[in-house]
Design a protein around this motif. Structure first.
Motif, PDB file in Angstrom:
ATOM      1  N   ASP A  31       0.853  -6.047  -3.458  1.00  0.00           N
ATOM      2  CA  ASP A  31       2.110  -6.366  -2.780  1.00  0.00           C
ATOM      3  C   ASP A  31       2.250  -5.610  -1.462  1.00  0.00           C
ATOM      4  O   ASP A  31       3.335  -5.520  -0.912  1.00  0.00           O
ATOM      5  N   GLY A  32       1.166  -5.044  -0.954  1.00  0.00           N
ATOM      6  CA  GLY A  32       1.213  -4.335   0.308  1.00  0.00           C
ATOM      7  C   GLY A  32       1.640  -2.885   0.189  1.00  0.00           C
ATOM      8  O   GLY A  32       2.042  -2.273   1.175  1.00  0.00           O
ATOM      9  N   LEU A  33       1.543  -2.323  -1.009  1.00  0.00           N
ATOM     10  CA  LEU A  33       1.993  -0.949  -1.198  1.00  0.00           C
ATOM     11  C   LEU A  33       1.243   0.030  -0.306  1.00  0.00           C
ATOM     12  O   LEU A  33       1.846   0.938   0.260  1.00  0.00           O
ATOM     13  N   VAL A  34      -0.053  -0.127  -0.162  1.00  0.00           N
ATOM     14  CA  VAL A  34      -0.828   0.818   0.634  1.00  0.00           C
ATOM     15  C   VAL A  34      -0.286   0.875   2.053  1.00  0.00           C
ATOM     16  O   VAL A  34      -0.032   1.953   2.592  1.00  0.00           O
ATOM     17  N   GLU A  35      -0.084  -0.286   2.649  1.00  0.00           N
ATOM     18  CA  GLU A  35       0.422  -0.333   4.015  1.00  0.00           C
ATOM     19  C   GLU A  35       1.819   0.265   4.110  1.00  0.00           C
ATOM     20  O   GLU A  35       2.121   1.034   5.017  1.00  0.00           O
ATOM     21  N   ARG A  36       2.676  -0.073   3.165  1.00  0.00           N
ATOM     22  CA  ARG A  36       4.047   0.456   3.168  1.00  0.00           C
ATOM     23  C   ARG A  36       4.055   1.946   2.903  1.00  0.00           C
ATOM     24  O   ARG A  36       4.837   2.683   3.511  1.00  0.00           O
TER      25      ARG A  36
ATOM     26  N   VAL B  42       5.533   4.631   5.761  1.00  0.00           N
ATOM     27  CA  VAL B  42       6.727   5.464   5.614  1.00  0.00           C
ATOM     28  C   VAL B  42       6.470   6.870   6.149  1.00  0.00           C
ATOM     29  O   VAL B  42       7.361   7.486   6.724  1.00  0.00           O
ATOM     30  N   TRP B  43       5.270   7.388   5.994  1.00  0.00           N
ATOM     31  CA  TRP B  43       4.947   8.730   6.497  1.00  0.00           C
ATOM     32  C   TRP B  43       4.865   8.746   8.025  1.00  0.00           C
ATOM     33  O   TRP B  43       5.052   9.795   8.645  1.00  0.00           O
ATOM     34  N   ASN B  44       4.588   7.605   8.624  1.00  0.00           N
ATOM     35  CA  ASN B  44       4.481   7.481  10.082  1.00  0.00           C
ATOM     36  C   ASN B  44       5.761   6.966  10.741  1.00  0.00           C
ATOM     37  O   ASN B  44       5.826   6.848  11.961  1.00  0.00           O
TER      38      ASN B  44
ATOM     39  N   ARG C 299      -3.663   7.437   8.444  1.00  0.00           N
ATOM     40  CA  ARG C 299      -4.328   6.133   8.377  1.00  0.00           C
ATOM     41  C   ARG C 299      -5.124   6.022   7.082  1.00  0.00           C
ATOM     42  O   ARG C 299      -5.650   7.010   6.572  1.00  0.00           O
ATOM     43  N   LEU C 300      -5.242   4.804   6.596  1.00  0.00           N
ATOM     44  CA  LEU C 300      -5.964   4.542   5.359  1.00  0.00           C
ATOM     45  C   LEU C 300      -7.450   4.833   5.521  1.00  0.00           C
ATOM     46  O   LEU C 300      -8.076   4.433   6.503  1.00  0.00           O
ATOM     47  N   HIS C 301      -7.998   5.526   4.527  1.00  0.00           N
ATOM     48  CA  HIS C 301      -9.447   5.733   4.436  1.00  0.00           C
ATOM     49  C   HIS C 301     -10.010   4.838   3.328  1.00  0.00           C
ATOM     50  O   HIS C 301     -10.983   4.136   3.534  1.00  0.00           O
ATOM     51  N   ALA C 302      -9.370   4.854   2.149  1.00  0.00           N
ATOM     52  CA  ALA C 302      -9.820   4.027   1.023  1.00  0.00           C
ATOM     53  C   ALA C 302      -8.699   3.948  -0.001  1.00  0.00           C
ATOM     54  O   ALA C 302      -7.781   4.760   0.012  1.00  0.00           O
ATOM     55  N   HIS C 303      -8.783   2.963  -0.893  1.00  0.00           N
ATOM     56  CA  HIS C 303      -7.821   2.867  -1.996  1.00  0.00           C
ATOM     57  C   HIS C 303      -8.428   2.099  -3.157  1.00  0.00           C
ATOM     58  O   HIS C 303      -9.368   1.332  -2.989  1.00  0.00           O
ATOM     59  N   ALA C 304      -7.875   2.350  -4.346  1.00  0.00           N
ATOM     60  CA  ALA C 304      -8.298   1.643  -5.552  1.00  0.00           C
ATOM     61  C   ALA C 304      -7.121   1.623  -6.515  1.00  0.00           C
ATOM     62  O   ALA C 304      -6.254   2.496  -6.477  1.00  0.00           O
TER      63      ALA C 304
ATOM     64  N   ILE D 173      -5.029   6.542  -3.286  1.00  0.00           N
ATOM     65  CA  ILE D 173      -5.036   6.248  -1.853  1.00  0.00           C
ATOM     66  C   ILE D 173      -5.605   7.461  -1.142  1.00  0.00           C
ATOM     67  O   ILE D 173      -5.099   8.580  -1.311  1.00  0.00           O
ATOM     68  N   THR D 174      -6.663   7.267  -0.387  1.00  0.00           N
ATOM     69  CA  THR D 174      -7.219   8.344   0.426  1.00  0.00           C
ATOM     70  C   THR D 174      -6.904   8.033   1.878  1.00  0.00           C
ATOM     71  O   THR D 174      -7.093   6.904   2.332  1.00  0.00           O
TER      72      THR D 174
END
Length: 120
Positions: free
Chosen positions: A5-10, A14-16, A69-74, A82-83
């Motif tokens: 549902d786009g959690l990683v992006e959201r 929020v931190w930015n 910024r996103l490095h990786a996620h699973a 989320i890394t």
């Protein structure tokens, strides 16, 4: 809410986020009311506590020219990893990296969020 549902992006946004009202809204939508965010130094409880942590990170890093910024996620059942990297917004070497381990509540919001800094 799930990673699909786009959690990683959201989550990273929020931190930015420069707008304090928008940060407050996003914290309430992403974390459970009784959620926990824990870094290596402190624990932050509930929306107000988590908002305090997000605002502190924004003021200390993002307002000083860095971006997360996103490095990786699973995702694994009701948990996620989320890394992220923190680097100068204008480009340059990674200054910090960390991993968040998230456990989701029944409604899909984050129940617990534990941060682990990593050496780069």
């Amino acid at each position: 809410m799930s990673i699909n549902d786009g959690l990683v992006e959201r989550y990273l946004a929020v931190w930015n986020e420069p707008d304090a009202d928008r940060r407050r809204k996003e914290v309430a939508e992403i974390w459970a009311e009784d959620g926990l965010y824990a870094n290596t130094g402190r624990e932050f409880h509930g929306h107000e506590g988590i908002l305090e942590a997000v605002t502190e990170a924004y003021d200390e890093f993002v307002a000083q020219g860095f971006a997360f910024r996103l490095h990786a996620h699973a995702e694994n059942h009701n948990t996620a990893r989320i890394t992220w990297n923190m680097a100068p917004r204008s480009g340059g070497d990674v200054a910090a990296r960390g991993t968040q381990y998230l456990v989701f509540a029944e409604d899909g919001r984050i129940r617990t969020d534990h941060q682990f800094p990593e050496e780069i």
